[in-house]
Design an enzyme around this catalytic site. Structure first.
Site, PDB file in Angstrom:
ATOM      1  CE1 TYR A  39     -19.258   8.501 -22.159  1.00  9.17           C
ATOM      2  CE2 TYR A  39     -20.490   6.489 -21.684  1.00  9.17           C
ATOM      3  CZ  TYR A  39     -20.107   7.775 -21.338  1.00  9.17           C
ATOM      4  OH  TYR A  39     -20.554   8.320 -20.169  1.00  9.17           O
ATOM      5  CG  PHE A  84      -2.498   9.270   2.287  1.00  6.14           C
ATOM      6  CD1 PHE A  84      -1.216   9.798   2.363  1.00  6.14           C
ATOM      7  CD2 PHE A  84      -3.327   9.689   1.244  1.00  6.14           C
ATOM      8  CE1 PHE A  84      -0.759  10.706   1.418  1.00  6.14           C
ATOM      9  CE2 PHE A  84      -2.873  10.600   0.300  1.00  6.14           C
ATOM     10  CZ  PHE A  84      -1.579  11.106   0.393  1.00  6.14           C
ATOM     11  CB  THR A  85      -4.081  13.771   3.344  1.00  7.80           C
ATOM     12  OG1 THR A  85      -3.562  13.352   2.076  1.00  7.80           O
ATOM     13  CG2 THR A  85      -2.918  14.239   4.218  1.00  7.80           C
ATOM     14  CG  ASP A 105      -3.245   3.402  -0.241  1.00  6.84           C
ATOM     15  OD1 ASP A 105      -2.813   3.202  -1.393  1.00  6.84           O
ATOM     16  OD2 ASP A 105      -3.361   4.536   0.243  1.00  6.84           O
ATOM     17  CE  LYS A 155       0.866   8.960  -5.001  1.00  9.79           C
ATOM     18  NZ  LYS A 155      -0.461   9.561  -5.280  1.00  9.79           N
ATOM     19  NE  ARG A 191       2.155  14.290   2.780  1.00 11.19           N
ATOM     20  CZ  ARG A 191       1.051  14.838   2.309  1.00 11.19           C
ATOM     21  NH1 ARG A 191       0.420  15.777   2.961  1.00 11.19           N
ATOM     22  NH2 ARG A 191       0.548  14.454   1.158  1.00 11.19           N
ATOM     23  CG  PHE A 200      -1.804  19.235   2.736  1.00  8.68           C
ATOM     24  CD1 PHE A 200      -2.820  18.547   3.380  1.00  8.68           C
ATOM     25  CD2 PHE A 200      -1.376  18.775   1.508  1.00  8.68           C
ATOM     26  CE1 PHE A 200      -3.402  17.423   2.801  1.00  8.68           C
ATOM     27  CE2 PHE A 200      -1.932  17.653   0.918  1.00  8.68           C
ATOM     28  CZ  PHE A 200      -2.961  16.980   1.568  1.00  8.68           C
TER      29      PHE A 200
HETATM   30  C1  PLP Z   1      -0.568   6.394   0.258  1.00  7.13           C
HETATM   31  C2  PLP Z   1      -1.447   7.161  -0.673  1.00  7.13           C
HETATM   32  N1  PLP Z   1      -2.724   6.802  -0.815  1.00  7.13           N
HETATM   33  C3  PLP Z   1      -3.553   7.457  -1.637  1.00  7.13           C
HETATM   34  C4  PLP Z   1      -3.118   8.542  -2.381  1.00  7.13           C
HETATM   35  C5  PLP Z   1      -4.122   9.282  -3.240  1.00  7.13           C
HETATM   36  O1  PLP Z   1      -3.874   9.084  -4.573  1.00  7.13           O
HETATM   37  P1  PLP Z   1      -4.158  10.195  -5.686  1.00  7.13           P
HETATM   38  O2  PLP Z   1      -3.217  11.333  -5.431  1.00  7.13           O
HETATM   39  O3  PLP Z   1      -3.901   9.499  -6.974  1.00  7.13           O
HETATM   40  O4  PLP Z   1      -5.578  10.621  -5.551  1.00  7.13           O
HETATM   41  C6  PLP Z   1      -1.782   8.934  -2.285  1.00  7.13           C
HETATM   42  C7  PLP Z   1      -1.235  10.068  -3.057  1.00  7.13           C
HETATM   43  O5  PLP Z   1      -1.657  11.174  -3.060  1.00  7.13           O
HETATM   44  C8  PLP Z   1      -0.926   8.229  -1.392  1.00  7.13           C
HETATM   45  O6  PLP Z   1       0.349   8.589  -1.231  1.00  7.13           O
END
Ligand code: PLP
Length: 461
Positions: free
Chosen positions: A74, A126-127, A217, A260, A384, A451
């Site tokens: 843990y 980014f979303t 990021d 990624k 996208r 989405f």
């Molecule tokens: C550029 C970018 N930032 C952040 C994220 C968020 O990462 P995660 O999907 O691991 O939460 C992603 C992927 O979804 C991404 O492509």
């Protein structure tokens, strides 16, 4: 195309997963049942899965062996120590907060570094990143150079920040009203476009003058480093590791989705330079993720990520990765299919505006194109465009991004060039009867990150 420009796979395939292709009639049924949303299709019904490069990577034998060495204590897991050392070595950050994936890190960073009403400039949104910034009272401002919004423009380092935009924002709003600069390497929604070292350095110099922090990021930072080695003067002879290290030397910390460039299936982290911010992050990680020495990850997953991060820096690996993606893009370009140019690091983006000029943006051309590509070929891709962009948090109106794209995202170490040929054939065949693609309307629209789970129906004219 001259195949001599494209290196063969720098790995042997040790384990395989059988896939099957269901016929067109069945695929028509599947997409209708999935509400024309490729996120809602079962993986079993997909032939080649290019939905995302996130967590879909093939791990190496060493990473699988690493899983067996998981220390699931843990507190104080030895895998945490290994990951901590790796992050210090690869990025130069002394402080590590593991999270379940990238968005877990974005949540914590947004909470510790944004005061409500502050601006958060970034090179395109980014979303999930923008969601957390806005949910914590931040105001996102896009400061990417204008060229990034032009799908057909083929220029290097299209993901660069426009320094004049940043300077203007600082002048207009005051440095104290800027939470930090969020710099993504590469820029996913611009087409996986990289940022040059010169731009990162310049952003650092400008923000340092005003005492503004810069967080990266880091999700696809190794892909970004490859582009620097390939295209930026003075970096041809540097190793990918040296380039990555220099990139992050111009930042105060980073969020990373390990799914990624970490070449794993799950995991992520927040890495920081500043001791006080680290203490604040540790106070929050126990609430949202877990003990600071595992955050949101199992010991075995931290081990696989530590190994994957090192593997991603191997030149042969990253060269093959980038060139395989480029191969698919070049094939489509040769056939006259409109794509976002230049081809970026993780995906080929179809330009749905030029692919479906008969559809209005409010008829969701990219969503419709992704659905039709699945029916045509069994290939799963992702929208996208306007659907991903969501609605303005204040006015409730749809954001209308200039880029309306379908992303063909290539998982790492999973598919071969021959798979890319099959994907290209499917896209080209659909392009020949593109007028048959019908627009869509919502039948269910979720309030957040719509989405992922939205449902649509075809508009009959
Ligand atoms: C550029 C970018 N930032 C952040 C994220 C968020 O990462 P995660 O999907 O691991 O939460 C992603 C992927 O979804 C991404 O492509």
């Amino acid at each position: 195309m001259d195949m001599r420009n494209y290196p063969a796979e720098p790995f042997r395939i040790k384990s395989v997963e059988t896939v099957k292709m269901i016929d067109r009639k069945e695929r028509e049924k599947v997409i209708k049942e999935a509400g024309y949303n490729t996120f809602l299709i079962n993986s079993e019904d997909v032939y080649i899965d290019l939905l995302t490069d996130s967590g879909t990577n093939a791990m190496s034998d060493k990473q699988w062996a690493g899983l067996m060495q998981g220390d699931e204590a843990y507190a104080g897991s030895k895998n945490f120590k290994h990951l901590e050392e790796t992050v210090l070595d690869v990025f130069g950050f002394p402080h590590l907060v593991p999270t379940h994936q990238g968005r877990g890190a974005e949540n914590i960073l947004s909470k510790i570094a944004i005061k409500p009403g502050q601006y958060v400039p970034g090179n395109m949104y980014f979303t999930t990143t923008r969601y957390h910034q806005e949910a914590n009272g931040g105001i996102f401002v896009d400061i990417i150079q204008d060229e990034a919004h032009d799908a057909a423009l083929d220029i290097p380092f299209k993901g660069n920040i426009d320094l004049k935009k940043l300077e203007r924002l600082i002048e207009e709003k005051g440095a104290e009203n800027i939470a930090y600069v969020c710099l993504a390497v590469t820029v996913n929604l611009a087409g996986g476009q990289p940022v040059s070292m010169a731009n990162m350095k310049a952003v650092r110099e400008l923000t340092a003058k005003h005492g503004i922090k810069v967080f990266y990021d880091a999700t696809r930072c190794v892909e970004n480093a490859y582009f620097i080695k390939e295209q930026e003067k003075g970096y041809e002879d540097k190793t990918i590791h040296e380039i990555v290290k220099e990139m992050f030397s111009y930042s105060d910390g980073a969020t990373m989705s390990g799914k990624k460039d970490g070449i794993v299936n799950i995991g992520g982290f927040l890495a920081l330079r500043d001791e006080d911010l680290f203490l604040a992050a540790k106070e929050l990680v126990v609430v949202f993720e877990g003990m600071p020495s595992y955050g949101g990850m199992a010991g075995r997953d931290m081990e696989a990520l530590a190994i994957g991060l090192k593997e991603s820096l191997q030149y042969e690996y990253i060269r093959h990765r980038i060139l395989q993606v480029r191969y698919l893009g070049e094939k489509l370009k040769e056939a006259g299919v409109p794509i976002v140019e230049p081809v970026g690091g993780h995906a080929v983006f179809l330009d749905a505006r030029r692919f479906c000029p008969h559809l209005d943006q409010e008829e969701f051309p990219a969503q419709a194109l992704a659905a039709n590509l699945y029916v045509e070929s069994g290939v799963r891709s992702m929208e996208r465009g306007i659907v991903s962009a969501g609605r303005d948090i204040k006015t409730g109106e749809n954001h209308k991004p200039k880029l309306e794209t379908v992303r063909l995202t290539i998982p790492r170490r999973v598919y071969t060039y021959r798979h890319m040929d099959v994907v290209a054939d499917g896209v080209i065949s659909l392009y020949k009867h593109k007028e048959d693609i019908k627009g869509l309307r919502f039948v269910y629209e979720p309030k957040q990150l719509r989405f992922f789970t939205a449902r649509f129906e075809e508009i009959e004219k």
